[in-house]
Design an enzyme around this catalytic site. Structure first.
Site, PDB file in Angstrom:
ATOM      1  N   GLU A 386       0.801  -1.231   0.000  1.00 31.55           N
ATOM      2  CA  GLU A 386       0.000   0.000   0.000  1.00 31.55           C
ATOM      3  C   GLU A 386       0.837   1.286   0.000  1.00 31.55           C
ATOM      4  O   GLU A 386       0.789   2.074   0.946  1.00 31.55           O
ATOM      5  CB  GLU A 386      -0.978  -0.024   1.185  1.00 31.55           C
ATOM      6  CG  GLU A 386      -1.938  -1.200   1.085  1.00 31.55           C
ATOM      7  CD  GLU A 386      -3.010  -1.222   2.174  1.00 31.55           C
ATOM      8  OE1 GLU A 386      -2.992  -0.345   3.060  1.00 31.55           O
ATOM      9  OE2 GLU A 386      -3.852  -2.115   2.138  1.00 31.55           O
ATOM     10  N   GLU A 502      -5.613 -10.550  -2.183  1.00 30.29           N
ATOM     11  CA  GLU A 502      -6.331 -10.487  -0.896  1.00 30.29           C
ATOM     12  C   GLU A 502      -7.842 -10.499  -1.090  1.00 30.29           C
ATOM     13  O   GLU A 502      -8.580  -9.799  -0.383  1.00 30.29           O
ATOM     14  CB  GLU A 502      -5.956  -9.200  -0.135  1.00 30.29           C
ATOM     15  CG  GLU A 502      -4.472  -8.996   0.066  1.00 30.29           C
ATOM     16  CD  GLU A 502      -4.136  -7.878   1.043  1.00 30.29           C
ATOM     17  OE1 GLU A 502      -5.038  -7.219   1.579  1.00 30.29           O
ATOM     18  OE2 GLU A 502      -2.928  -7.670   1.276  1.00 30.29           O
TER      19      GLU A 502
HETATM   20  C1  XIL Z   1      -5.755  -7.059   7.802  1.00 30.58           C
HETATM   21  C2  XIL Z   1      -5.686  -8.246   8.721  1.00 30.58           C
HETATM   22  O1  XIL Z   1      -6.091  -9.393   8.050  1.00 30.58           O
HETATM   23  C3  XIL Z   1      -6.565  -8.049   9.911  1.00 30.58           C
HETATM   24  O2  XIL Z   1      -6.372  -9.102  10.844  1.00 30.58           O
HETATM   25  C4  XIL Z   1      -6.266  -6.735  10.550  1.00 30.58           C
HETATM   26  O3  XIL Z   1      -7.239  -6.504  11.532  1.00 30.58           O
HETATM   27  C5  XIL Z   1      -6.266  -5.600   9.554  1.00 30.58           C
HETATM   28  O4  XIL Z   1      -5.416  -5.898   8.494  1.00 30.58           O
HETATM   29  N1  XIL Z   1      -4.798  -5.010   3.270  1.00 30.58           N
HETATM   30  C6  XIL Z   1      -3.650  -5.633   3.687  1.00 30.58           C
HETATM   31  C7  XIL Z   1      -3.671  -6.526   4.852  1.00 30.58           C
HETATM   32  O5  XIL Z   1      -2.633  -5.575   3.001  1.00 30.58           O
HETATM   33  O6  XIL Z   1      -2.464  -6.453   5.565  1.00 30.58           O
HETATM   34  C8  XIL Z   1      -4.822  -6.231   5.758  1.00 30.58           C
HETATM   35  O7  XIL Z   1      -4.837  -7.239   6.757  1.00 30.58           O
HETATM   36  C9  XIL Z   1      -6.115  -6.161   4.970  1.00 30.58           C
HETATM   37  C10 XIL Z   1      -6.059  -5.041   3.984  1.00 30.58           C
END
Ligand code: XIL
Length: 579
Positions: A386, A502
């Site tokens: 990000e 994701e």
């Molecule tokens: C998320 C996790 O899965 C959760 O457990 C936490 O509460 C928040 O973060 N984008 C990303 C991940 O790259 O690292 C994030 O992970 C979700 C959004």
């Protein structure tokens, strides 16, 4: 479809019990049998719990003669803005825990306790996210000076019931602790004297007791840990690190995908707690649906690098071990990110040139240490996660293209090239990705991202590909597969691979959106030769927790397997496209 959970023969302990569990999952019978209970005792006699498996307990190191040295590693969870600091005491997840019934005792010797020490017994393991820890059923015994604070979580409230129990510390700094569970009460005896009796309220009545130990200020030694059953009761030791799911299931998503397009990886983000404590979860996660495991949170800074001088790889190592055992590759998430950074990182100054150089050194040391630890074990990394400003603040015209985090403040956008270069030097075999959300749509965000990766490529920065997070959190996030494919093709033309990294899909409007979006995006990736993996952000809604703006913890329904571990219609839809 039959899976067997078989454990490796444990070196010091005798495999004794064979438990067969019949699970009905979505109308399909799944037989999971495990020989995990390595030793059992009923009646008098005690089990040496430390002789089991403790090698993956965060914050610990093996001491002499089966003792464990417990370090004050300051495990805590910060809010995304760096504030807060909820304690996150370690649990022996990938190791030994107890199976219990009826009345039983646990005896512990805590030595070299200079000021404080804590033990925690869990009827249910806690669930960990970036910003919070969900404490389920447990009892925490925290010693400080001459006071024992006993806290109990009963599984319904995050606020524990707490008792303060005075005791007389021994001059030799040793605490001999006995915890007796009889019916609905727990009696706590310290150095031979009854310190107090606490109502147990179901927190240790689940039949499973997981164990954890932590240091608060100074290191101490857990020099003995024994368990025994009282008359009519039962205690057994279970080694969760021996877990193995047989497979792969012929109808598993990865099994089918490998037949359709060899080398294509179906992945999921995973955490250790459900993997070791829930055999239904393990059956789905490790039984042929996924060929790639993304470390969900275990490699984020606050978990792996909690203080400037400590790295703790125990939990991520356990995930890597589980993946390897099940012939899965591992995608490391993530080396450089603006969130989930511990307070010490967020507090680094960035005012002067030497401050800035220090931040850069901290970042590159971290990359070298973490990517170095996993050299040869990670097939790929999210090197930078990000990089773009959040959609609310993203405004290229106003100069707000990048996320204004510690790394950007110290190095400007140059931190990206520095991070990729350090990662490539450290592990030349790993594929290096930059991961971002919102790239699935046309518009300024995609344009800025594409301009950025084009520039990096032109400069010879060692970046191999792009992760499209593909979170569909609300109706407006719905992805058009044609646009996504066009973006993947555009990246291919400048020599970059893609992965769907994701994916999850909200279901407030019902399951139809999931049933359409999951397979449509899967298909789009599968059809593009440079799209190497389709990965979903979690396996089952059972472990899909998030924190609302008011701080309350909510359970989502965004994943492929529902809360009851039944496949959603989207699973069938993906299977069909893979036939
Ligand atoms: C998320 C996790 O899965 C959760 O457990 C936490 O509460 C928040 O973060 N984008 C990303 C991940 O790259 O690292 C994030 O992970 C979700 C959004």
């Amino acid at each position: 479809m039959i899976h067997m959970l078989i454990n490796r023969a444990h070196q010091h302990l005798l495999p004794v019990i064979l438990v067969a569990v019949l699970l009905i999952t979505g109308g399909v019978a799944l037989v999971l049998s495990h020989t995990n209970a390595n030793q059992t005792v009923a009646g008098p006699g005690s089990l040496d719990v430390l002789a089991g498996q403790w090698q993956y307990l965060p914050g610990s190191a093996a001491g002499d003669q089966e003792s464990l040295r417990i370090q004050p590693d300051n495990f805590s969870i910060v809010h995304q803005d760096g504030s807060g600091g909820q304690p996150n005491p370690p649990v022996n997840l990938f190791g030994t825990h107890l199976e219990t019934s009826g009345s039983w005792h646990v005896f512990a010797t805590l030595s070299d306790v200079q000021d404080s020490a804590a033990l925690q017994l869990y009827g249910q393991v806690p669930l960990i996210a970036d910003e919070f820890r969900v404490e389920r059923k447990s009892i925490r015994l925290s010693f400080a000076g001459s006071t024992l604070t006993a806290s109990r979580w009963n599984g319904t409230s995050q606020t524990p019931f707490t008792m303060s129990l005075p005791f007389s510390p021994a001059p030799d700094h040793t605490i001999n602790l006995a915890i007796a569970k009889a019916g609905k009460t727990l009696s706590i005896t310290i150095n031979g004297r009854l310190a107090g009796i606490m109502p147990e309220d179901g927190s240790l009545s689940t039949g499973t007791v997981w164990l954890g130990a932590d240091a608060i200020k100074t290191a101490w030694t857990l020099s003995s840990l024994q368990a025994s059953a009282d008359a009519g009761g039962h205690v057994g030791l279970v080694d969760a690190s021996a877990m193995h799911v047989n497979g792969p299931d012929a109808q598993g998503l990865q099994t089918l995908a490998s037949r359709k397009r060899p080398g294509f990886m179906v992945g999921a983000a995973m955490a250790l707690a459900p993997a070791v404590s829930d055999s239904q979860y393990a059956g789905v996660a490790f039984g042929g649906n996924f060929g790639s495991l993304t470390t969900e949170n275990a490699l984020k800074w606050q978990f792996v690098h909690p203080t400037p001088d400590t790295y703790d790889f125990h939990e991520a190592d356990a995930l890597v071990a589980l993946a390897q055992r099940h012939n899965m590759t591992v995608h490391g998430h993530t080396l450089v990110f603006g969130e989930a950074n511990p307070a010490w990182v967020q507090a680094l100054p960035t005012a002067t040139a030497s401050d800035k150089q220090h931040v850069q050194d901290v970042m590159t040391d971290h990359i070298k240490t973490v990517a170095g630890h996993y050299k040869g074990k990670m097939s790929s990394w999210d090197v930078v996660n990000e990089p773009l400003a959040d959609s609310e603040t993203f405004d290229p015209a106003a100069g707000q293209t990048f996320r204004n985090h510690i790394w950007y403040r110290a190095m400007g956008e140059g931190y990206i090239a520095t991070a990729f270069t350090a990662a490539r030097q450290t592990d030349p075999q790993a594929q290096l990705f930059m991961n971002e959300y919102g790239l699935e749509f046309d518009g300024e965000r995609w344009d800025a991202f594409f301009a950025l990766v084009s520039k990096l490529k032109a400069q010879g920065v060692p970046i191999d590909g792009v992760g499209f997070q593909s979170h569909v959190y609300e109706a407006g996030d719905k992805i058009d597969p044609a646009v996504l494919r066009a973006h993947i093709q555009k990246l291919a033309r400048i020599g970059l691979k893609s992965r769907i990294s994701e994916m999850d899909v909200y279901n407030d409007d019902g399951q139809a959106v999931q049933t359409q979006q999951f397979p449509a995006i899967f298909q789009a990736c599968l059809a593009e030769p440079t799209c190497v993996s389709w990965t979903t952000w979690g396996v089952s809604d059972r472990y899909d927790f998030w924190q609302d703006d008011d701080g309350s913890i909510q359970q989502g329904a965004d994943l492929l397997w529902d809360k009851r571990m039944r496949p959603t219609p989207a699973v069938d839809a993906i299977r069909q496209l893979l036939q």
